[in-house]
Design an enzyme around this catalytic site. Structure first.
Site, PDB file in Angstrom:
ATOM      1  N   LYS A 261       0.933  -1.204   0.141  1.00  0.00           N
ATOM      2  CA  LYS A 261       0.071   0.021   0.081  1.00  0.00           C
ATOM      3  C   LYS A 261       0.755   1.313   0.032  1.00  0.00           C
ATOM      4  CE  LYS A 261      -0.981   0.374   4.958  1.00  0.00           C
ATOM      5  NZ  LYS A 261      -0.086   1.363   5.359  1.00  0.00           N
TER       6      LYS A 261
ATOM      7  N   ARG B   3      -5.193   3.277  12.380  1.00  0.00           N
ATOM      8  CA  ARG B   3      -5.081   1.820  12.335  1.00  0.00           C
ATOM      9  C   ARG B   3      -5.991   0.801  13.363  1.00  0.00           C
ATOM     10  NH1 ARG B   3       0.533   0.392  10.662  1.00  0.00           N
ATOM     11  NH2 ARG B   3       1.577   2.553  10.225  1.00  0.00           N
TER      12      ARG B   3
ATOM     13  N   ARG C  64      11.917 -11.461   0.527  1.00  0.00           N
ATOM     14  CA  ARG C  64      12.555  -9.901   0.266  1.00  0.00           C
ATOM     15  C   ARG C  64      14.070  -9.843   0.583  1.00  0.00           C
ATOM     16  NH1 ARG C  64       9.775  -4.623   2.640  1.00  0.00           N
ATOM     17  NH2 ARG C  64      10.166  -5.479   4.741  1.00  0.00           N
TER      18      ARG C  64
ATOM     19  N   ARG D 164      16.709  -8.805   5.755  1.00  0.00           N
ATOM     20  CA  ARG D 164      16.501  -7.891   7.100  1.00  0.00           C
ATOM     21  C   ARG D 164      16.070  -8.656   8.055  1.00  0.00           C
ATOM     22  NH1 ARG D 164      14.020  -2.175   5.273  1.00  0.00           N
ATOM     23  NH2 ARG D 164      12.136  -3.225   5.647  1.00  0.00           N
TER      24      ARG D 164
ATOM     25  N   ARG E 288       2.799  -9.333  13.236  1.00  0.00           N
ATOM     26  CA  ARG E 288       2.376  -8.292  12.607  1.00  0.00           C
ATOM     27  C   ARG E 288       0.977  -8.276  12.194  1.00  0.00           C
ATOM     28  NH1 ARG E 288       6.324  -5.343   8.909  1.00  0.00           N
ATOM     29  NH2 ARG E 288       4.962  -3.571   9.450  1.00  0.00           N
TER      30      ARG E 288
END
Ligand SMILES: [Zn+2]
Length: 206
Positions: free
Chosen positions: A13, A84, A118, A150, A161
């Site tokens: 997003k 949120r 990633r 990462r 999350r």
């Protein structure tokens, strides 16, 4: 047009917000940027926020709302990363009424795959992943440096999350459905197709 982009972490997003602001010539509003500006300008709000940030604490809702009341343009913006929670959405309604909430929807499976795939380049900052893999495993196409992952890009972190998102943010779907401004696009399609789909949805409410 006042637009809110909703989406899970790694839904893309943020990327969509950037592309859309360019296409529409709108302002991209992220509470993080507004916060950093106030801190930089050493405004009263900035000084207050800095105290929380320096202690490593979350900046409270009440302060973020004041920040938005001050920093939100009158029109033509895309709000990214806020609200949120239901409480934040209710407060936002008190400041301004949004015209459309676009949910960039992805399944948890895709989010998890994107996370573990990633890879970043230390030298040039290039980012690779599920949709844009490097030509050779763990080697940067651009500068041939070694790619790294990462530490946060692991299943445990992303699942946590996603759980927080499910508990705190996903109730916003019904909240905005009731307001009649919720719309969902398929966030698993190629980036440019998603942009077009969102633009179509925006046209419908113009
Ligand atoms: Zn590189």
């Amino acid at each position: 047009m006042k637009i809110v982009l909703l989406g899970k972490p790694m839904s893309g997003k943020g990327t969509q917000a950037k592309l859309l602001t360019k296409r529409l010539n709108y302002q991209h509003i992220s509470t993080g940027d507004l916060l950093r500006n106030e801190v930089k300008n050493e405004s009263d709000l900035g000084k207050e926020a800095k105290e929380f940030m320096e202690k490593g604490l979350l900046v409270p809702d009440e302060l973020i709302i004041r920040l938005l009341a001050k920093g939100l343009p009158e029109d033509n913006f895309i709000l990214d990363g806020f609200p949120r929670t239901i409480v934040q959405a209710e407060k936002l309604n008190e400041i301004q009424t949004m015209n459309i909430v676009v949910d960039v929807f992805c399944s948890d499976e895709i989010i998890e795959k994107r996370t573990v795939k990633r890879r970043m380049c230390k030298s040039c900052g290039a980012i690779y992943g599920l949709d844009v893999p490097p030509k050779e495993d763990d080697v940067c196409d651009g500068c041939a440096s070694e790619l790294y992952q990462r530490p946060d890009d692991n299943l445990e972190t992303i699942r946590n999350r996603l759980k927080v998102y499910e508990e705190q943010t996903s109730p916003l779907v019904d909240f905005y459905k009731e307001m009649g401004i919720y719309t969902q696009v398929n966030g698993e399609k190629p980036i440019q197709e998603i942009v077009e789909e969102i633009l179509k949805e925006i046209e419908k409410v113009k």
